[in-house]
Write a protein that holds these residues in place. Structure first.
Motif, short mmCIF file in Angstrom:
data_model
loop_
_atom_site.label_atom_id
_atom_site.label_comp_id
_atom_site.label_asym_id
_atom_site.label_seq_id
_atom_site.Cartn_x
_atom_site.Cartn_y
_atom_site.Cartn_z
N SER A 27 11.22 -29.52 -24.76
CA SER A 27 10.85 -30.00 -23.26
C SER A 27 10.92 -28.74 -22.70
N ILE A 30 7.71 -26.57 -23.88
CA ILE A 30 6.27 -27.21 -23.29
C ILE A 30 5.99 -26.86 -21.86
N CYS A 158 3.83 -33.81 -30.60
CA CYS A 158 3.58 -32.62 -29.98
C CYS A 158 2.76 -31.84 -30.66
N PHE A 162 -0.76 -30.67 -29.07
CA PHE A 162 -1.13 -29.31 -28.98
C PHE A 162 -2.21 -28.62 -29.75
N GLY A 168 -4.34 -30.45 -24.98
CA GLY A 168 -3.46 -29.86 -25.71
C GLY A 168 -3.85 -28.50 -26.12
N SER A 195 1.90 -30.43 -18.20
CA SER A 195 3.13 -29.84 -18.93
C SER A 195 4.42 -30.54 -18.36
N ILE A 198 4.86 -34.43 -19.48
CA ILE A 198 5.24 -34.41 -20.82
C ILE A 198 6.67 -33.81 -21.11
N SER A 199 6.97 -32.63 -20.35
CA SER A 199 8.23 -32.21 -20.61
C SER A 199 9.37 -33.01 -19.88
N GLY A 240 7.02 -25.05 -31.91
CA GLY A 240 7.75 -26.24 -31.91
C GLY A 240 8.43 -26.43 -32.85
#
Lengths: 294, 380
Positions: A27, A30, A158, A162, A168, A195, A198-199, A240
């Motif tokens: 997180s 991201i 993710c 992304f 992404g 971001s 999502i984070s 990631g």
């Protein structure tokens, strides 16, 4: 034989703790990936996930699944509000100023949670019981499997997001070069907001699934955030999979250090290795050096 | 002319109000607690308790006709702030006695000031250094850590456990416990086969416990405050480690059982202050009534159960109040009276202060309890 069994237990315990660090590290990565800032309020998102689930469960009397959904949604809202009120208004702030703002936000969130929900430690019931599972002589709990499972899901999610969706890819573009991204028609502001969404969601999810094991209180975010940050640094902030490996390595080293060398130097060992990595490979363990094109 | 009249008028008024104040001269007591910050779990119940007691005392007409005026400052657990605020209490507020601070570190920093200014201090911190060696103006109400350590070791002796492992937290509470345990264990002929530590915010102690398991101890003694000990209790269940676990008095609250889950905590033994088990005490226990009253009034005022920590402030106030009741009004007289007060029933135990003992508690301050089906049971 006994030593072998001990080491298996150290490694398994370490991997379980490492998976938590990995999730929190992700997180961090991201937000860094799309804004270039390190959000030190990330640990607070983790804390909010746990605390709000317990609140929804005990005070609102929701079933577990609904409680988790409410907690993740509420934390995401906090993430959005934070971005809108504290990050967005500063148009041309330097990354350093933004990082300091995130530290301020983390103190604020912690303080508010302390005032609203008190200072007591709380525990969430385990999702599927407390009966230990035996793996090659070592034991782990069903909750550990939940952590592993959710970590894998989040990594895969993710990766897909992304690399295989327009949004992404647009977010990654922002991290490489904001102005160029803007010029090709990507709304940088919206990507930054994304971001944070999502984070905050990933962070709070991490907080929810670890709460049955580690318990939660208003101040758990600090140390977890720091360890997650270490994981992200080891993985080179961007990649990631690197972050996940960083987290797992950190957890395993801590556990082996505590078990084989000395429990008193557990954190010292972990942070020493972090420093070593920063000296030798400042770009992270799993990242190729970046070349600046002129 | 008119100006002169009004000046005289004001002077008269001032004189009147001054004499009115003299008639019921309030007694000022100061308090330093870490109401916020990392030690807030100590400071908050202490402040609540003290304010409650002063309110009750004043509602009854004060002590010997004088109202009590309480000045509470929050140190935030900060040593520097504690020193400044102690000076403020003595020089600006002119208090006759101070209750607190909450932690050993702050108390040690404040001691030189009260010794110099000659103001009695009743500390609510547990560190043995506070009253050993004895300082003229310094008292404390929590029992020494070594009393709890001794209580555990006596129990282990009874159960013929010779080889013990210790697992302590790396804060001041844990390191003091570790020191005392090692000292007492050596004196009583125990063998420490494993000596492990963990950090206050650690989330998994299975590595330490795996190492302890390999050392094959007869019993494990854990020393810390929540949530660490609860995690350790659960980790032992996970590892299938079936060794007698002793916890310290630091987790003597129902919260510990709740966090550790009743299944994992089954059979854990610990020395508990009597407040935690007041409803299980033998009939005729001299503390039973006081404990019940304290718990009831605290619950009524703040909606939660009274804690051992609040009890420290309770006893601190009672010591000072008892001295004032016997006619002491100046700091020096209050100090002498606390020392000569004799037997006093308190929350933490039965106090008997002497010139050589400024804590006044012994082994009877704790009851050894065992956790049975999620509740306390006294070990007899």
């Amino acid at each position: 034989m006994e030593l072998f069994q001990q080491i298996t237990q150290f490694v398994i315990s370490g991997l379980a703790t490492g998976a938590i660090y990995a999730l929190i590290g992700l997180s961090f990565a991201i937000i860094f990936n799309s804004t270039g800032i390190i959000n030190f309020a990330q640990g607070e998102f983790v804390m909010l996930g746990g605390v709000m689930t317990i609140f929804s469960l005990n005070v609102l009397h929701l079933p577990l699944i609904a409680a988790i959904a409410v907690a993740v949604a509420a934390t995401t809202v906090v993430g959005v509000v934070f971005e809108r009120l504290a990050i967005r208004p500063l148009k041309n702030a330097t990354p350093l100023a933004l990082i300091i703002i995130t530290i301020g936000a983390s103190i604020l969130i912690r303080g508010v949670v302390m005032l609203v929900w008190g200072k007591d430690t709380q525990a969430l019931p385990a999702f599927s019981g407390n009966d230990p599972i035996s793996v090659v002589g070592a034991t782990l709990l069903p909750q550990h499997l939940w952590i592993f499972g959710v970590t894998v899901l989040v990594i895969v999610g993710c990766r897909l997001f992304f690399h295989h969706t327009i949004s992404g890819k647009a977010m990654r573009a922002c991290s490489f070069n904001r102005r160029a991204a803007n010029l090709v028609g990507i709304s940088v502001g919206r990507m930054v907001l994304f971001s944070f969404v999502i984070s905050a969601a990933v962070g709070s999810l991490a907080g929810v699934i670890i709460a049955p094991l580690t318990m939660t209180a208003y101040d758990v975010g600090v140390m977890l955030g720091l360890k997650g940050f270490c994981a992200a640094i080891m993985g080179g902030m961007g990649s990631g999979l690197g972050t996940v490996l960083g987290g797992l390595i950190l957890g395993t080293l801590e556990s082996l250090g505590a078990g084989l060398i000395s429990s008193g130097y557990k954190d010292a060992i972990a942070f020493f290795i972090l420093l070593l990595i920063l000296f030798i490979r400042p770009q992270g363990l799993f990242k190729k050096g970046e070349t600046e094109r002129v | 002319m008119r100006k002169m009249f009004s000046a005289i008028g004001i002077t008269m008024m001032l004189l009147c109000s001054a004499s009115a104040a003299l008639a019921a001269a309030p007694i000022k007591i100061g308090a330093l607690f870490s109401v916020t910050g990392p030690a807030s779990f100590l400071g908050e119940p202490e402040k609540n308790t003290l304010e409650l007691l002063v309110k009750e005392t004043n509602a009854r007409g004060g002590i010997n006709g004088s109202k009590i005026e309480l000045v509470v400052y929050d140190t935030g657990g900060d040593v520097t702030k504690a020193v400044q605020l102690a000076n403020k209490l003595i020089k600006n507020d002119k208090v006759v006695a101070i209750v607190g601070p909450s932690t050993t570190g702050e108390t040690m920093a404040v001691i030189p000031i009260v010794e110099k200014e000659q103001i009695p201090l009743v500390s609510c911190a547990a560190g043995i250094k506070i009253t050993d060696p004895v300082k003229k103006w310094v008292f404390k109400t929590p029992a020494n850590d070594h009393v709890a350590a001794e209580k555990i070791l006596i129990q282990a002796e009874k159960q013929k456990q010779k080889n013990i492992a210790i697992l302590t937290v790396t804060d001041s509470f844990g390191s003091s416990g570790r020191e005392q345990l090692k000292l007492m264990a050596a004196k009583r002929g125990f063998k420490i086969v494993a000596d492990e530590v963990y950090a206050p915010k650690d989330t998994d102690m299975t590595p330490q416990l795996t190492k302890i398991k390999a050392a094959k101890p007869d019993a494990i003694i854990c020393w810390g405050t929540n949530p660490g000990p609860a995690i350790i209790t659960r980790n032992m269940q996970q590892l299938g480690l079936k060794v007698q676990l002793y916890q310290s008095h630091g987790v003597a609250s129902k919260k510990f059982i709740e966090l550790a889950t009743p299944e994992a905590a089954q059979g854990v033994m610990l020395p508990a202050g009597k407040l935690a088990v007041f409803d299980l005490l033998k009939k005729g226990d001299p503390q039973a009534k006081l404990l019940k009253d304290y718990n009831d009034s605290y619950k009524k005022a703040f909606g939660v159960e009274a804690s051992t920590f609040g009890g420290y402030a309770y006893d601190g106030f009672q010591l000072v109040a008892a001295a004032i009741k016997k006619g002491a009004t100046t700091p020096a007289k209050i100090r002498d009276m606390i020392e000569k007060n004799g037997r006093m029933i308190g929350v933490s135990g039965i106090f008997k202060m002497t010139p050589t003992d400024h804590n006044g508690l012994d082994l009877s301050a704790f009851e050894m309890v065992r956790i049975e089906k999620g509740d306390w049971a006294i070990v007899r």
